[in-house]
Design an enzyme around this catalytic site. Sequence first.
Site, PDB file in Angstrom:
ATOM      1  N   TYR A 284       0.789  -1.316  -0.075  1.00 59.14           N
ATOM      2  CA  TYR A 284      -0.040  -0.009  -0.133  1.00 59.14           C
ATOM      3  C   TYR A 284       0.871   0.986  -0.035  1.00 59.14           C
ATOM      4  O   TYR A 284       1.558   1.735   0.896  1.00 59.14           O
ATOM      5  CB  TYR A 284      -0.791  -0.046   1.219  1.00 59.14           C
ATOM      6  CG  TYR A 284      -2.113   0.843   1.037  1.00 59.14           C
ATOM      7  CD1 TYR A 284      -3.320   0.187   0.440  1.00 59.14           C
ATOM      8  CD2 TYR A 284      -2.062   1.966   1.699  1.00 59.14           C
ATOM      9  CE1 TYR A 284      -4.533   0.884   0.364  1.00 59.14           C
ATOM     10  CE2 TYR A 284      -3.353   2.616   1.641  1.00 59.14           C
ATOM     11  CZ  TYR A 284      -4.549   2.104   0.939  1.00 59.14           C
ATOM     12  OH  TYR A 284      -5.812   2.826   0.831  1.00 59.14           O
ATOM     13  N   TYR A 334      -5.225   4.243  -7.795  1.00 60.20           N
ATOM     14  CA  TYR A 334      -5.849   4.156  -6.290  1.00 60.20           C
ATOM     15  C   TYR A 334      -6.793   3.332  -6.240  1.00 60.20           C
ATOM     16  O   TYR A 334      -8.030   3.972  -6.113  1.00 60.20           O
ATOM     17  CB  TYR A 334      -5.822   5.626  -5.755  1.00 60.20           C
ATOM     18  CG  TYR A 334      -6.152   5.647  -4.220  1.00 60.20           C
ATOM     19  CD1 TYR A 334      -5.535   5.112  -3.375  1.00 60.20           C
ATOM     20  CD2 TYR A 334      -7.456   6.507  -3.900  1.00 60.20           C
ATOM     21  CE1 TYR A 334      -5.955   5.217  -2.237  1.00 60.20           C
ATOM     22  CE2 TYR A 334      -7.716   6.727  -2.468  1.00 60.20           C
ATOM     23  CZ  TYR A 334      -7.085   5.802  -1.544  1.00 60.20           C
ATOM     24  OH  TYR A 334      -7.137   5.885  -0.212  1.00 60.20           O
TER      25      TYR A 334
END
Lengths: 381, 143
Positions: A284, A334
Amino acid sequence: MSDRSFAGRTAIVGIATSDFRALYGRDPERTREELATHAIRGALEDAGLEKSRIDGLVTGGTSHYEPIAYRAGLTDVRFVADYPSAGRMCAVALMHAAMAVEHSLANYVVLFNSVCFRSQQNRFGYSSGSTGLMYESVYGMASPGAQYSMAFTRYQHLYGGSEAQLGAFALAFRKHARLNPVAIMQDELTLDDYLAARYIARPLRLFDYCLVNDGAVAYIVTSAERARDLRHKPVLIGGTAERANFREWYVDLEFWADACGSMKRDLLDPLGVTTADIDCLQVYDNFSPSVLWGLEGFGFAPRGEGLDWIQDGRIELGGELPVNTSGGLISEAYLQGWNQHAEAVRQLRGEAGARQVPDCKRVLYWCLSALPNASLLYADD
Amino acid sequence: MAYDKPLPVPTREDRPFWEAAREHRFVLPRCRECGHVWFPPYESCQRCLSFEREWFEASERGVVWGYTLMQQPYVPGYRDELPYNVVLVELEEGPMVYSNLVGVPDDEIRPGLAVEAVFEDVTEEFTLIRFRRAEEPSGRDRT
Ligand SMILES: [Zn+2]
């Protein structure tokens, strides 16, 4: 140590991601339901599975699970879970799907996350209201990125390291994105470009930040046994882990060292997997320091030496430990960790094309946030 | 010009804190049962969940843990201040508080800086606690 006795007993069997690049133009009528339906259809096709077999639904990003269940025509559902659209929920959602399958609550669970951040012109970073947030906003503090920035100044104070060194993440992820036709960011990025980009919350710059875009990712989870009858080589779910230390300042004062150590003990140690066994990371990268602290926390890089460790191509394809081979949240899209899991599946199937990591057997994911979580996926041998 | 930045919205949870700030006093909640000190001022102790809290006068001193220089207009009213600093200060009493440093040039802000509270009356009703470089080095300047 947690009981991980169902490691390898469930699998991801179908994946689909949007063409994030094609969706980068705004469309005010685009909906999260539409994007999710595309992704679900793609995941079913990828798995070679009849829709009628889907009996579990795990949603992320939609306002409610019903509108998507109507569109997807899901009429025989025995397990439903609905998560907020948040990166911290990605491995959590996967775990719940795997647990549902392991315990026969459902046989084939479809999971997705769907976002329209760009078309709906979401403004990230400022909110007020709760007691904790009020003690930030009156001073002009806002956005998770500013929190990571603040922690990065602390990190530099303790361990040194330059802003140019931090740029190695943005440069590596951009290189990888350029090998991924659906990645949003396709232009070459040099260190000069990185350093010339505007600061958002100094010392973090534009390319330390994830994108704001539209898109969806879906995957299907079933048992490893059922998976072996489907189209692709199964990608087994080794497990997931969470470890939260809820504090008002969002970032961990020790750069998530405890959380990473705890997740490593829960996730890797019971399987006898060490950092040396991990072939690539799909992690992430909401903000680039988050990757730095995971590398140190999980023990890939020595504490305080991560910025030196990532230099000279080490985290790039062809290097010792490729990281975010699809471009990550910073250069692909994203999708809050869901695109990282899709890329992990491609790598473990050997389907990543120009960005394939040779002989990829194990992929680790983590998200260092207010609710840190991690997952391990591995190839079925 | 009217103050257009975010303002506190006190509730019974934290009204004593803001009322004290208005009197230029920096108070913190402390547990009567276990002695824990916490912030933000929730009604109950984070350590033992007791609702028996008392308020005491804080030292008003602390050390900068980390800082950032905000360069984008995220927060209403702060656009004209760009770029401005936000610091996370570790108080001598233990809790961490967000605030701003005043009177310190951006390139002199650094973690480890010893700081002390200053009170800024931003409206008739509200006073914000900000920090300046500590006048007397307390010997607590540390990493
Ligand atoms: Zn107590």
